[in-house]
Design a protein around this motif. Structure first.
Motif, PDB file in Angstrom:
ATOM      1  N   GLU A  53      33.691-137.540 -27.546  1.00 55.04           N
ATOM      2  CA  GLU A  53      33.675-136.953 -28.892  1.00 55.04           C
ATOM      3  C   GLU A  53      32.247-136.542 -29.265  1.00 55.04           C
ATOM      4  O   GLU A  53      32.024-135.477 -29.824  1.00 55.04           O
ATOM      5  N   ARG A  72      36.579-131.735 -24.401  1.00 59.65           N
ATOM      6  CA  ARG A  72      37.909-131.986 -24.957  1.00 59.65           C
ATOM      7  C   ARG A  72      38.931-132.244 -23.840  1.00 59.65           C
ATOM      8  O   ARG A  72      39.792-133.122 -23.964  1.00 59.65           O
ATOM      9  N   GLY A  76      41.087-135.591 -23.140  1.00 58.80           N
ATOM     10  CA  GLY A  76      42.520-135.624 -22.858  1.00 58.80           C
ATOM     11  C   GLY A  76      42.858-136.521 -21.683  1.00 58.80           C
ATOM     12  O   GLY A  76      43.851-137.260 -21.717  1.00 58.80           O
ATOM     13  N   GLU A  91      44.816-132.613 -26.784  1.00 62.61           N
ATOM     14  CA  GLU A  91      43.441-132.292 -26.359  1.00 62.61           C
ATOM     15  C   GLU A  91      43.430-131.284 -25.217  1.00 62.61           C
ATOM     16  O   GLU A  91      42.651-130.328 -25.226  1.00 62.61           O
ATOM     17  N   SER A  95      42.065-127.446 -25.293  1.00 64.10           N
ATOM     18  CA  SER A  95      41.012-127.054 -24.346  1.00 64.10           C
ATOM     19  C   SER A  95      41.401-125.777 -23.609  1.00 64.10           C
ATOM     20  O   SER A  95      40.607-124.832 -23.513  1.00 64.10           O
TER      21      SER A  95
END
Length: 186
Positions: A53, A72, A76, A91, A95
């Motif tokens: 993050e 991202r 995931g 996620e 992406s």
């Protein structure tokens, strides 16, 4: 091994502090991403999520949308490893959308491969096959031309994984003719 992971983690944390002292957001993001990899490998999922993050935020701060999309995608995968499939799907799909909009073929192939593996793990056979075939098409059309030995080797490895996913799904769904055709043309 645990000792190697601990050493790597210490190294990446020192690199992060150095990049922060220099005000180098790209370096900070790279260090955070590496910390995320190690934390994920150690199954320290909250720490891996936090690192990815932060990497994503650092990359967005310097307008690196492709890098942020890959952070991202890695996020995931952490959710997938932690069996949080809906978050992983969210996620990874986000992406892929960003990478397609930015026309980033190498990263698109990587994210589509991650998405295909997630669908495979979730037993969403058609979605796994679709994502694997999309990544294979992109790989063959844009990435297998003019590569040096190291790049070619990585691309061939990616090709083999995607081919295996697609062939497995075809066989699993009873599409034996499709599986045999894929193997013969492979």
């Amino acid at each position: 091994s645990l000792g190697e992971h601990a050493t790597a983690l210490e190294t990446y944390q020192r690199a992060l502090k150095a990049m922060q002292a220099l005000g180098n957001k790209a370096g900070e993001a790279r260090a955070q991403g590496n910390i995320g990899v190690v934390q994920d490998a150690l199954h320290h999922f909250p720490e891996a999520i936090e690192a990815y993050e932060q990497a994503k935020a650092d990359l967005l701060a310097i307008d690196d949308e492709v890098g942020a999309a890959m952070a991202r995608a890695n996020l995931g995968e952490v959710y997938q490893h932690n069996l949080e499939y809906s978050r992983a799907l969210e996620e990874l799909q986000g992406s892929v959308r960003t990478l397609m909009a930015r026309d980033a073929p190498p990263q698109q192939v990587a994210a589509l491969t991650m998405l295909a593996r997630l669908h495979l793990e979730m037993k969403n056979w058609a979605a796994a096959d679709s994502r694997a075939k999309a990544a294979l098409s992109l790989l063959q059309a844009k990435l297998l031309v003019g590569l040096d030995d190291a790049q070619g080797s990585a691309a061939r490895e990616k090709h083999a994984v995607l081919f295996a996913i697609s062939t497995y799904v075809a066989a699993r769904e009873g599409r034996v003719a499709d599986a045999l055709t894929a193997i013969e043309s492979g």
